[in-house]
Write a protein that holds these residues in place. Structure first.
Motif, mmCIF file in Angstrom:
data_model
loop_
_atom_site.group_PDB
_atom_site.id
_atom_site.type_symbol
_atom_site.label_atom_id
_atom_site.label_comp_id
_atom_site.label_asym_id
_atom_site.label_seq_id
_atom_site.Cartn_x
_atom_site.Cartn_y
_atom_site.Cartn_z
ATOM 1 N N TYR A 122 40.338 61.969 25.907
ATOM 2 C CA TYR A 122 41.176 63.408 26.471
ATOM 3 C C TYR A 122 40.538 64.000 27.919
ATOM 4 O O TYR A 122 39.113 62.633 28.621
ATOM 5 C CB TYR A 122 39.512 64.615 25.625
ATOM 6 N N ARG A 123 41.155 64.014 28.591
ATOM 7 C CA ARG A 123 41.381 64.151 30.402
ATOM 8 C C ARG A 123 39.206 64.204 30.505
ATOM 9 O O ARG A 123 38.615 65.513 30.030
ATOM 10 C CB ARG A 123 42.289 65.144 30.414
ATOM 11 N N GLU A 156 38.850 68.536 30.500
ATOM 12 C CA GLU A 156 39.113 69.077 29.167
ATOM 13 C C GLU A 156 38.898 70.780 29.286
ATOM 14 O O GLU A 156 37.956 71.340 29.566
ATOM 15 C CB GLU A 156 37.798 67.781 28.820
ATOM 16 N N ASP A 185 44.852 70.025 27.722
ATOM 17 C CA ASP A 185 43.886 68.832 26.806
ATOM 18 C C ASP A 185 45.172 68.045 25.450
ATOM 19 O O ASP A 185 44.930 66.807 25.474
ATOM 20 C CB ASP A 185 42.340 67.929 26.726
#
Length: 261
Positions: free
Chosen positions: A82-83, A92, A98
């Motif tokens: 995830y970001r 996130e 996300d």
């Protein structure tokens, strides 16, 4: 650039001699996202397995041994971090934007040369349960969905987990009372009619992290919509199952997935 495009790929030490691991940087929604790929050390094709982790930030990180375990059952496994995690761009936001990291990861697996027939199964643990359902809503050609100890209702999570409220208010912007639309957007229960793949729900009745009410709500709504749903409920277990039981359930859920290839 297409979502799911692999930008960087580096070999990563594997805990399993029959499985190779790679650290991956891929493209999602304009960002460079990190993740991990696990695949059997052979030349055979096999189904894809999208592994969607729980937690947030450093809580519930992807464990190499876990995704290698699923790969050893005969899957090409990809787990996005995830970001904003482990060097990835962005921030996130707990099943907010996300979710696009999961959508792009699904595309990455479909385009993998060893994924047979572009078949990709979706697995979500804990908060990953919401991510799995949202991904299946977006990706109508998902082969199957498994949610294990999975969140299905973000308002219920806010109510149950006092220890997460500060984080949820910071990430989502406020309380469910103040921003009901933001919480509803993160709650797939309202869009389950869009799911086409069969669903397997696994949950421990003594789960204090994600109550079994999440599983019951999901099961009830899927049945109301006449969707395919199976359940494995375990009266004696919490959010985390004993290692031997965990291994048995991994084998069982992988066998269930393969019936839906």
């Amino acid at each position: 650039m297409k979502n799911g495009t692999i930008l960087e790929k580096e070999l990563y030490p594997s805990p399993n001699p029959n499985v190779e691991l790679f650290s991956i940087t891929y493209y999602a929604d304009g960002l460079r996202i990190k993740g991990m790929l696990a695949q059997p050390k052979d030349d055979f094709t096999c189904p894809g397995f999208l592994y969607l982790r729980g937690g947030i930030k450093n809580v519930g990180q992807v464990r190499p041994a876990r995704i290698a375990q699923f790969a050893s059952e005969g899957f090409i496994v990809f787990a996005p971090f995830y970001r904003g995690n482990q060097g990835g761009e962005g921030n996130e936001d707990f099943a907010g934007d996300d979710r696009h990291d999961a959508f792009a990861a699904f595309d990455l697996l479909q385009d993998h040369p060893r994924v047979s027939g572009r078949k990709v199964h979706i697995f979500g643990f804990s908060r990953g349960g919401v991510m799995a359902l949202l991904t299946a809503i977006e990706k109508k050609d998902a082969a199957s969905i498994v949610t294990w100890g999975g969140v299905s209702d973000m308002v219920l999570t806010y109510a149950e987990r006092k220890d997460l409220r500060r984080m949820m208010k910071r990430v989502i912007g406020g309380t469910p009372k103040k921003y009901p639309i933001r919480y509803k957007w993160r709650t797939p229960l309202y869009r389950l009619e869009e799911i086409e793949a069969p669903v397997l729900i696994i949950h421990g009745a003594k789960d204090q992290n994600v109550s079994i009410a999440h599983a019951h709500k999901l099961e009830k709504r899927l049945k109301e919509l006449d969707k395919k749903v199976d359940t494995y409920y375990f009266e004696e277990y919490t959010h985390y199952f004993p290692p031997a039981v965990n291994r048995d359930i991994v084998f069982t859920l992988c066998s269930w997935m393969k019936k839906h290839n």
